[in-house]
Design a protein around this motif. Structure first.
Motif, mmCIF file in Angstrom:
data_model
loop_
_atom_site.group_PDB
_atom_site.id
_atom_site.type_symbol
_atom_site.label_atom_id
_atom_site.label_comp_id
_atom_site.label_asym_id
_atom_site.label_seq_id
_atom_site.Cartn_x
_atom_site.Cartn_y
_atom_site.Cartn_z
ATOM 1 N N ALA A 10 0.137 3.218 -3.290
ATOM 2 C CA ALA A 10 -0.830 4.297 -3.082
ATOM 3 C C ALA A 10 -0.179 5.596 -2.627
ATOM 4 O O ALA A 10 -0.661 6.671 -2.966
ATOM 5 C CB ALA A 10 -1.891 3.873 -2.069
ATOM 6 N N ARG A 11 0.852 5.506 -1.809
ATOM 7 C CA ARG A 11 1.528 6.694 -1.266
ATOM 8 C C ARG A 11 0.531 7.633 -0.570
ATOM 9 O O ARG A 11 0.536 8.841 -0.774
ATOM 10 C CB ARG A 11 2.296 7.435 -2.349
ATOM 11 N N GLU A 12 -0.308 7.049 0.227
ATOM 12 C CA GLU A 12 -1.336 7.812 0.946
ATOM 13 C C GLU A 12 -1.158 7.510 2.436
ATOM 14 O O GLU A 12 -1.194 6.351 2.854
ATOM 15 C CB GLU A 12 -2.712 7.366 0.443
ATOM 16 N N PRO A 13 -0.938 8.518 3.276
ATOM 17 C CA PRO A 13 -0.530 8.256 4.667
ATOM 18 C C PRO A 13 -1.628 7.696 5.572
ATOM 19 O O PRO A 13 -1.321 6.949 6.502
ATOM 20 C CB PRO A 13 -0.051 9.616 5.160
ATOM 21 N N TYR B 95 0.828 -1.207 0.000
ATOM 22 C CA TYR B 95 0.000 0.000 0.000
ATOM 23 C C TYR B 95 0.865 1.260 0.000
ATOM 24 O O TYR B 95 0.576 2.223 -0.709
ATOM 25 C CB TYR B 95 -0.925 -0.007 1.222
ATOM 26 N N GLY C 136 -4.177 5.513 4.997
ATOM 27 C CA GLY C 136 -4.325 4.066 4.848
ATOM 28 C C GLY C 136 -3.104 3.321 5.334
ATOM 29 O O GLY C 136 -3.203 2.248 5.935
#
Length: 129
Positions: free
Chosen positions: A26-29, A22, A31
């Motif tokens: 995704a590079r989304e903090p 992930y 999640g």
């Protein structure tokens, strides 16, 4: 407790691998943080079960040919009564009110919660085993 420790170790490994993918894709903090916390919680449960298995050994439930009477006897210690859970709840309520009304209420809540959790943990520390 060994099967439970292995089960939760597998769950923790799943969350760790999922978290790595992930983060990479995704590079989304948010999640990534949620998956990291899920890994941590599963790892703590796995560690607890493994330590209990080492300390207490195999249970009758872990063997296929165990009889019901093998589990008889004293299960554990259960406290008869305690006022500390009410104090913990009051302290947490003060913490929540402190977020709204000010730092001084929050600090009182920290003191009440800390003292009551300490009291609840060590209330029966000197009991006879």
């Amino acid at each position: 407790m060994k099967p439970e420790a292995l089960l939760f170790a597998g769950v923790a490994a799943f969350f760790l691998i999922t978290d790595a993918f992930y983060i990479w894709l995704a590079r989304e903090p948010a999640g990534a943080a949620a998956l990291a916390v899920s890994f941590g919680m599963a790892a703590v449960i796995s560690f607890f079960c493994a330590v209990n298995y080492r300390r207490k050994g195999e249970r009758p439930e872990d063997r296929g040919g165990a009889k019901v009477h093998e589990r008889t006897g004293t299960v554990d210690f259960f406290p008869p009564q305690s006022g500390y859970p009410v104090l913990v709840a009051f302290g947490v309520a003060l913490l929540a009110l402190g977020l709204v009304y000010g730092l001084w209420v929050f600090l009182i809540g920290v003191g009440v919660t800390g003292g009551s959790v300490f009291g609840m943990v060590f209330q029966f520390a000197q009991r006879e085993l």
